[in-house]
Design an enzyme around this catalytic site. Structure first.
Site, short mmCIF file in Angstrom:
data_model
loop_
_atom_site.label_atom_id
_atom_site.label_comp_id
_atom_site.label_asym_id
_atom_site.label_seq_id
_atom_site.Cartn_x
_atom_site.Cartn_y
_atom_site.Cartn_z
CD GLU A 54 -3.11 -0.91 2.16
OE1 GLU A 54 -2.79 -0.38 3.22
OE2 GLU A 54 -4.24 -1.33 1.90
CD GLU B 191 -4.38 -6.02 2.90
OE1 GLU B 191 -5.10 -5.35 3.66
OE2 GLU B 191 -3.15 -5.88 2.83
C1 GAL Z 1 -4.79 -2.75 4.89
C2 GAL Z 1 -3.36 -3.11 5.22
C3 GAL Z 1 -3.28 -4.27 6.19
C4 GAL Z 1 -4.22 -4.05 7.32
C5 GAL Z 1 -5.59 -3.92 6.76
C6 GAL Z 1 -6.66 -3.83 7.79
O1 GAL Z 1 -4.89 -1.48 4.38
O2 GAL Z 1 -2.68 -3.46 4.06
O3 GAL Z 1 -1.98 -4.44 6.68
O4 GAL Z 1 -3.85 -2.93 8.03
O5 GAL Z 1 -5.63 -2.75 5.98
O6 GAL Z 1 -7.89 -3.97 7.16
#
Ligand code: GAL
Length: 825
Positions: free
Chosen positions: A411, A483
């Protein structure tokens, strides 16, 4: 001949550092005795200050070259033991130290390393002495140095501290194999090939030993491809050609592919020969497979495979990252066999070799990435990030399980120059694997092969995912959702049922949508397990409750969404997202109940009466391989003998289901009019009508209120679960993941304490303490009397170097004690 000796026991540890500790004679007798893997501090479960583990510490070990040591375990035909002293060159191999360290041997500096996730080796040939003890001192800096990735910004996870992965003493001849890299060729053809890149260390590293030693005619290389120990093919002896020699195996026939369901692992045995005798050997597992992300999905061995994955942080309660190999391997098994995944993302750093070994062995695909989280630092930081990336690829590039390198800091923003460098490095070190770079940015500069995107658009509504085309800026590119969910819906295992059930639905909605879009290679949910984090994240107690399992690896309902996608022949799964209690949900709305299952149908009984047969809800979940069965009626066939006509029974069932789903206020005219007519026709007053619902719907006052769900596969009962609103804490159950531990190396297993009700389900309301007692050659981590949280708590039990039997007993007030034994062999 190579001899390696795990330096795991006999260490001393001081939670501080002073120059005076580095000398060979400093008094360490008062320091703590510890084993490696080790965490620099055992932390509470939650609610602690994360700076507790950010300090400098010192590890010291007295070791001797004369100890009997083993060799690389893969080769049984080598004479069993000899002393390291008979070899010429000596090395220390560290698998990982968080996050930087300096190493001294007998008072002289041997070297150091910065970056807490990748391995490093130090040659100590000139520093060690034969026939007398040698003092090894490691000064470990576990502060969050902003020059070392992933530090420098904020970070949504903890890195803990200490020497948390194994350390080995390796002793070698003057020349030895420093690396073996395997590259399959023509893998989908009948006659396959294998290139074995064998690199030789001729000495002269660190400018000390063997400088000037050159490949001579007396040295040669030979490689064999073995299947279950039997040679499949052998290369001719090849004279050394500079640092790296490529041994070519060609025309390999009858080779079986490495498939997730049948991960055939061959072994490649490379020998460095001197005048025909083996001077060194290395054995590397290898799987023949192709892996390719295309705009039309992911293809393994030429066949499309939807990637169903979760992100994994490698942290555990109390000890952070410091878990022995058995626990790492168990985790891979858990992800594959219990959660039904076919891929794991090692968010956000290279993970333990033991974990990856298991992924190779069981056929769990891996997306591995360099350390980092949103922040990209300046030149020094970037150089270290590149080093970590290189070290990760060199360590893991022969592994069949790894299908994608993550070469962007998770990110982070676009950074052309830096990401050109990371991509170039990855492609140079491993031209066979594609690169990805996880971003939250749409239309970002795609320097990688795969657009890997964290898609958090799903917030419970109808939109589950963004359009890949839009995200990638209108291009048709290989695309992977890396994710989803996570912080959008933090859910504790001890949250109320409505939240837990919605958490499960949200994961399912994204999976369903991803499976329905042929341009999406897969979806990797955030995340497998809850994890400790920095104060800027999580629920205020230093935990992000984003897992489909809690930190003890105990599943929430969302875990069953994944598990239920398994083929029922692997394991039948049936998990209702409900306690079947009458008042747990708002407005006593018991319905609908999703049952996450891979069964063809579920037969529901209420008490002794059959309600009916329920089939997977394909209409609402068109793309899931195994959609849930949704229980939308608890009356069903139970009205058959009531005297009402078939039409009236239908109306009663529908109206009752509506009330149990939306409450009486949610009834529409289309419900009320037919029901009013039914009342008139059957001369039912208001009280009698109400009684129908309390008797058949809520079953108030019924003697047997249990719900029994029988999962059927191919017409046969495969699984049965019982639930009851009268559940109580009936017994304490103690179980361990493994029946025995090894005394030969640091070893551990999880022991789980569960409050079970009379139906064998976790009773989530049990909140008392579990008083744990342990006798025998072991210890456990965490509090002596932990409280049950959501009806469960766990610890990890570690063995010692003495064989015997560990007896664990546990007691909760008012219940029979329970216990288990774990053998230490
Ligand atoms: C994302 C990040 C993860 C975690 C996640 C929580 O943005 O890449 O490491 O923080 O959010 O939902």
């Amino acid at each position: 001949m190579r001899r390696t000796h795990a330096l795991c026991r006999g260490w001393r540890f001081a939670p501080r550092f002073s120059e005076s500790f580095t000398g060979p004679d400093s008094d360490i007798s008062s320091w703590d005795s510890v084993e490696i893997p080790h965490t620099n501090i055992e932390l509470p479960y939650n609610g602690f200050d994360e700076t507790l583990c950010q300090f400098q510490s010192t590890y010291a070990l007295d070791f001797s070259l004369d100890e009997k040591v083993g060799e690389e375990p893969a080769f049984a035909d080598i004479p069993p033991t000899a002393s390291a002293a008979s070899e010429k060159r000596h090395f220390l191999d560290f698998d990982a130290v968080m996050s930087a360290c300096e190493v001294w041997v007998n008072g002289s500096r041997a070297g150091g390393h910065s970056g807490g996730f990748t391995p490093f080796s130090l040659e100590i040939t000139d520093l060690v002495r034969e026939g007398e003890p040698n003092r090894l001192v490691v000064a470990v800096d576990s502060t969050e140095d902003p020059d070392i990735p992933p530090f420098g910004g904020v970070l949504d996870f903890l890195c803990y501290g200490g020497i948390y992965r194994p350390v080995r003493l390796r002793s070698q001849g003057a020349l030895f194999l420093s690396d073996v890299w395997l590259r399959g060729l023509d893998i989908l053809a009948d006659r396959k090939g294998l290139d074995i890149h064998a690199s030789v260390d001729y000495g002269g590293g660190n400018g000390r030993v063997g400088a000037g030693l050159a490949p001579s005619a007396s040295f040669a290389l030979r490689a064999r491809l073995l299947r279950e120990g039997n040679p499949v093919a052998e290369s001719l002896e090849t004279p050394l050609r500079g640092k790296t020699t490529i041994l070519e195996l060609r025309n390999l026939r009858g080779i079986r592919l490495w498939e997730p369901d049948d991960p055939e692992l061959y072994q490649v045995d490379v020998e460095l020969l001197r005048d025909g005798r083996a001077e060194d050997r290395l054995g590397i597992p290898f799987g023949f497979r192709t892996a390719e992300f295309r705009p039309e999905g992911f293809f393994l061995n030429g066949k499309r495979l939807f990637l169903r994955g979760l992100n994994r942080h490698q942290s555990y309660p109390y000890v952070g990252f410091a878990m022995p190999a058995r626990v790492q391997k168990r985790e891979a098994l858990f992800l594959k066999r219990e959660l039904g995944l076919n891929l794991v993302r090692t968010s956000h750093y290279p993970q333990s070799p033991a974990f990856l070994d298991a992924c190779d062995e069981i056929g769990l695909l891996v997306f591995e990435e360099l350390p980092g989280w949103q922040h990209v630092g300046e030149a020094v930081w970037k150089a270290k990030a590149l080093s970590a990336l290189g070290e990760m690829i060199l360590r893991d590039r022969s592994r069949p399980s790894i299908v994608l390198w993550g070469v962007r800091v998770n990110e982070s923003k676009d950074d052309s120059a830096f990401y050109r460098d990371t991509n170039a490095l990855a492609r140079r070190l491993d031209p066979d694997r594609q690169t990805g770079g996880v971003r939250y940015l749409e239309k970002s500069e795609l320097l990688e092969d795969v657009y890997t995107f964290n898609d958090f658009v799903h917030a419970g509504g109808r939109i589950a995912l963004k359009s890949p085309r839009r995200v990638s800026g209108g291009k048709r590119v290989p695309y992977l959702v890396t994710e989803h969910n996570g912080h959008m819906y933090p859910t504790k295992r001890f949250d109320n049922e409505e939240r837990l059930a919605e958490h499960a639905r949200r994961h399912a909605r994204v999976l369903d949508a991803a499976m329905g879009d042929p341009s999406i290679s897969g979806a990797i949910g955030w995340c497998a397990f809850d994890y400790n984090t920095h104060k800027d994240f999580g629920s205020g107690d230093r935990i992000c409750y984003h897992g489909v399992c809690d930190m003890f690896r105990v599943p929430k309902y969302a875990a069953a969404v994944y598990a239920s996608q398994l083929d029922p022949s692997v394991r039948p799964v049936l998990e209702a997202a409900s306690l079947f209690a009458k008042g747990e949900r708002s407005g006593a709305r018991l319905l609908p109940i999703e049952v996450w299952t891979n069964c063809d149908e579920v037969i529901l009984y209420r008490g002794a009466e059959r309600v009916g047969v329920f089939r997977p809800e394909r209409k609402s979940w068109p793309h899931l391989e195994h959609p849930p069965v949704v229980l939308g009626d608890l009356i069903g066939e139970r009205l058959d003998d009531s005297g009402f006509s078939a039409g009236d029974r239908r109306i009663i069932r529908r109206v009752s289901a509506r009330i149990m789903e939306r409450g009486a206020a949610g009834l529409s005219l289309a419900d009320k009019i037919p029901f009013g007519y039914l009342m008139l026709k059957n001369r039912l007053g208001y009280a009698a009508a109400e009684a129908i619902f309390s008797t058949y719907g809520m079953a108030w006052g019924a003697k047997d209120e249990t719900f029994e769900l029988v999962g059927m596969v191919a017409g046969r009962e495969a699984i049965r679960r019982r639930y009851g609103p009268d559940s109580r804490f009936a017994r304490l159950d103690v179980s361990s993941d493994d029946p025995s531990l090894s005394s030969r190396e640091p070893d551990a297993t999880r022991v789980l304490f569960r409050a079970l009700d009379q139906y064998g389900n976790i009773f989530p309301f049990a909140s008392g303490c579990v008083r744990i007692a342990l006798a025998g050659p072991g210890r456990f981590i965490g509090p002596r009397s932990p409280a049950l949280v959501g009806g469960c708590v766990a610890t990890w039990v570690f063995g010692t170097d003495s064989p015997g039997c560990i007896e664990i007993s546990a007691q909760c007030d008012g219940l029979e004690p329970a216990g288990i034994r774990i053998d230490v062999t």
